[in-house]
Design a protein around this motif. Sequence first.
Motif, PDB file in Angstrom:
ATOM      1  N   SER A  23      39.823  27.293  45.340  1.00 46.33           N
ATOM      2  CA  SER A  23      38.986  28.403  45.787  1.00 46.33           C
ATOM      3  C   SER A  23      37.558  27.983  46.099  1.00 46.33           C
ATOM      4  N   GLY A  24      37.149  26.832  45.552  1.00 48.28           N
ATOM      5  CA  GLY A  24      35.766  26.412  45.695  1.00 48.28           C
ATOM      6  C   GLY A  24      34.852  27.020  44.649  1.00 48.28           C
ATOM      7  N   LYS A  25      35.380  27.943  43.839  1.00 46.62           N
ATOM      8  CA  LYS A  25      34.556  28.571  42.809  1.00 46.62           C
ATOM      9  C   LYS A  25      34.404  27.665  41.588  1.00 46.62           C
ATOM     10  N   LEU A  26      35.408  26.813  41.362  1.00 42.32           N
ATOM     11  CA  LEU A  26      35.401  25.879  40.241  1.00 42.32           C
ATOM     12  C   LEU A  26      35.852  24.518  40.763  1.00 42.32           C
ATOM     13  N   GLY A  27      36.188  23.609  39.866  1.00 39.02           N
ATOM     14  CA  GLY A  27      36.726  22.314  40.287  1.00 39.02           C
ATOM     15  C   GLY A  27      35.708  21.202  40.240  1.00 39.02           C
ATOM     16  N   LEU A  28      36.103  20.099  39.607  1.00 37.04           N
ATOM     17  CA  LEU A  28      35.210  18.943  39.483  1.00 37.04           C
ATOM     18  C   LEU A  28      35.836  17.659  40.025  1.00 37.04           C
ATOM     19  N   ILE A  31      39.685  17.435  44.698  1.00 36.13           N
ATOM     20  CA  ILE A  31      41.021  17.388  45.309  1.00 36.13           C
ATOM     21  C   ILE A  31      41.034  18.309  46.530  1.00 36.13           C
ATOM     22  N   ASP A  32      41.591  17.834  47.619  1.00 33.01           N
ATOM     23  CA  ASP A  32      41.634  18.622  48.851  1.00 33.01           C
ATOM     24  C   ASP A  32      43.009  19.232  49.062  1.00 33.01           C
ATOM     25  N   GLY A  33      43.037  20.555  49.237  1.00 33.80           N
ATOM     26  CA  GLY A  33      44.259  21.211  49.663  1.00 33.80           C
ATOM     27  C   GLY A  33      45.181  21.652  48.550  1.00 33.80           C
ATOM     28  N   VAL A  34      46.245  22.332  48.982  1.00 32.39           N
ATOM     29  CA  VAL A  34      47.253  22.871  48.071  1.00 32.39           C
ATOM     30  C   VAL A  34      48.631  22.592  48.654  1.00 32.39           C
ATOM     31  N   ASP A  35      49.660  22.899  47.864  1.00 30.99           N
ATOM     32  CA  ASP A  35      51.038  22.738  48.334  1.00 30.99           C
ATOM     33  C   ASP A  35      51.863  23.909  47.822  1.00 30.99           C
ATOM     34  N   ASN A  36      51.923  24.958  48.631  1.00 30.50           N
ATOM     35  CA  ASN A  36      52.640  26.165  48.223  1.00 30.50           C
ATOM     36  C   ASN A  36      52.864  27.018  49.471  1.00 30.50           C
ATOM     37  N   ALA A  44      43.330  30.860  50.872  1.00 26.81           N
ATOM     38  CA  ALA A  44      41.972  30.661  50.347  1.00 26.81           C
ATOM     39  C   ALA A  44      41.513  29.226  50.549  1.00 26.81           C
ATOM     40  N   SER A  45      42.390  28.265  50.289  1.00 24.19           N
ATOM     41  CA  SER A  45      42.044  26.856  50.459  1.00 24.19           C
ATOM     42  C   SER A  45      41.659  26.556  51.902  1.00 24.19           C
ATOM     43  N   ARG A  46      42.435  27.086  52.833  1.00 25.10           N
ATOM     44  CA  ARG A  46      42.158  26.828  54.255  1.00 25.10           C
ATOM     45  C   ARG A  46      40.934  27.598  54.742  1.00 25.10           C
ATOM     46  N   ALA A  47      40.751  28.799  54.215  1.00 29.84           N
ATOM     47  CA  ALA A  47      39.650  29.644  54.686  1.00 29.84           C
ATOM     48  C   ALA A  47      38.286  29.079  54.323  1.00 29.84           C
ATOM     49  N   TYR A 134      39.751  36.171  46.393  1.00 33.17           N
ATOM     50  CA  TYR A 134      38.895  36.221  47.579  1.00 33.17           C
ATOM     51  C   TYR A 134      37.562  36.924  47.360  1.00 33.17           C
ATOM     52  N   ASP A 135      37.363  37.554  46.192  1.00 27.22           N
ATOM     53  CA  ASP A 135      36.078  38.216  45.984  1.00 27.22           C
ATOM     54  C   ASP A 135      35.022  37.208  45.532  1.00 27.22           C
ATOM     55  N   THR A 136      33.850  37.708  45.216  1.00 18.47           N
ATOM     56  CA  THR A 136      32.716  36.807  44.929  1.00 18.47           C
ATOM     57  C   THR A 136      32.596  36.438  43.450  1.00 18.47           C
ATOM     58  N   SER A 137      33.363  37.067  42.585  1.00 19.60           N
ATOM     59  CA  SER A 137      33.177  36.887  41.144  1.00 19.60           C
ATOM     60  C   SER A 137      33.911  35.661  40.616  1.00 19.60           C
ATOM     61  N   VAL A 138      33.175  34.755  40.002  1.00 18.17           N
ATOM     62  CA  VAL A 138      33.773  33.590  39.343  1.00 18.17           C
ATOM     63  C   VAL A 138      34.466  34.021  38.056  1.00 18.17           C
ATOM     64  N   VAL A 139      33.886  35.005  37.370  1.00 14.11           N
ATOM     65  CA  VAL A 139      34.453  35.480  36.102  1.00 14.11           C
ATOM     66  C   VAL A 139      35.824  36.110  36.340  1.00 14.11           C
ATOM     67  N   THR A 140      35.927  36.980  37.347  1.00 18.89           N
ATOM     68  CA  THR A 140      37.206  37.621  37.679  1.00 18.89           C
ATOM     69  C   THR A 140      38.251  36.576  38.009  1.00 18.89           C
ATOM     70  N   TYR A 141      37.825  35.543  38.720  1.00 21.74           N
ATOM     71  CA  TYR A 141      38.728  34.448  39.072  1.00 21.74           C
ATOM     72  C   TYR A 141      39.167  33.683  37.831  1.00 21.74           C
ATOM     73  N   ALA A 142      38.216  33.351  36.960  1.00 21.59           N
ATOM     74  CA  ALA A 142      38.528  32.551  35.773  1.00 21.59           C
ATOM     75  C   ALA A 142      39.499  33.267  34.848  1.00 21.59           C
ATOM     76  N   VAL A 143      39.388  34.587  34.747  1.00 18.54           N
ATOM     77  CA  VAL A 143      40.278  35.363  33.885  1.00 18.54           C
ATOM     78  C   VAL A 143      41.729  35.193  34.312  1.00 18.54           C
ATOM     79  N   ARG A 144      41.956  34.997  35.601  1.00 10.43           N
ATOM     80  CA  ARG A 144      43.320  34.890  36.134  1.00 10.43           C
ATOM     81  C   ARG A 144      43.919  33.492  35.960  1.00 10.43           C
ATOM     82  N   LEU A 145      43.160  32.569  35.430  1.00  7.13           N
ATOM     83  CA  LEU A 145      43.623  31.186  35.374  1.00  7.13           C
ATOM     84  C   LEU A 145      44.483  30.868  34.158  1.00  7.13           C
TER      85      LEU A 145
END
Length: 313
Positions: A23-28, A31-36, A44-47, A134-145
């Motif tokens: 998503s670009g919101k996290l990650g250290l 790694i480029d891309g996904v496979d699904n 999201a990865s492509r966008a 796709y929203d702007t919240s990192v917290v909302t995203y992290a909760v789903r992980l």
Amino acid sequence: MGTLIGAAMLVLALMVVVDPYDSGKLGLLGIDGVDNRLTQITAASRARDPNFNAAILGNSTAQMIEPEALSRATSLRFVQLYTTGSAPREQLAVLDFFLRNHKQVGALVIAADPGWCVHARPKEEGAPFPYWLYDTSVVTYAVRLISWQAIEQAFQRLGIGLGWRQRMNPDGFVSYEDIWPPGQFKEANAPRDPVPAVSARAAFPEISALQDVVRKLQADVPIVIIVPPTFAATVPISGTDLALERGACDAALKAVIAGRARSNFISYRVDNALTRDRDNFVDFIHYRPKLARRIEQGIIASLRDGESAKIDF
């Protein structure tokens, strides 16, 4: 309890480091891309990919438009952002994510199926769309992980990073002829044309939402809106209420690009020799490469000449 909390924290740490959905919101790890093949997630990865500056949006009725063909014929770099089975509001969420990740937008191509012609936004049914991605919240995203799906995605991404697994085609093009080979036609997936409105002045809320997005774009960003072809037997008959309703929707879509340079509205939903030929369709709404190539030519001509483009279909 302490063990469970510790395990959860380790999983979350893994998710933060890997960013399972790219998503670009996290990650250290870089790694480029996904496979699904789950397009609602992989878009999201492509966008957010900086290698592209132009996008094709829609549901599976946009899938056969090949971004490489558009890129070759223009000075732009197109990515395919179709999301299977999506409604307009979901496509708008993907579009918003693309725009937030690209300060300079080269062009947009939008495939507007009958879902754009509704007079009231329908209730969402089936599997929920991942708006949290796709929203702007990192917290909302992290909760789903903390989920099995996220863990599976994380290990897929690690496999890509380690060279054990191939990422999906970066520009997102996947032909459904891999699943439905030529020579087959299914009498399925009839277009869902909305019931004609009682009032001639009835609004199209999905188109209004798109108009609000377009107004915020720079004036020199070209936009091509197409109505995808459907099998001729499903095209509204001239003079009927359904045809009048379709005409009103087309007019609303055309108004979205009014006054924009190198922009156009093209309806490929017509009754002609091409759309009467079952060999050109998988089912009532999914067309095969022959029609896709014609549509690409129309998009390319529109990006060059705008509304004055000569469209052969």
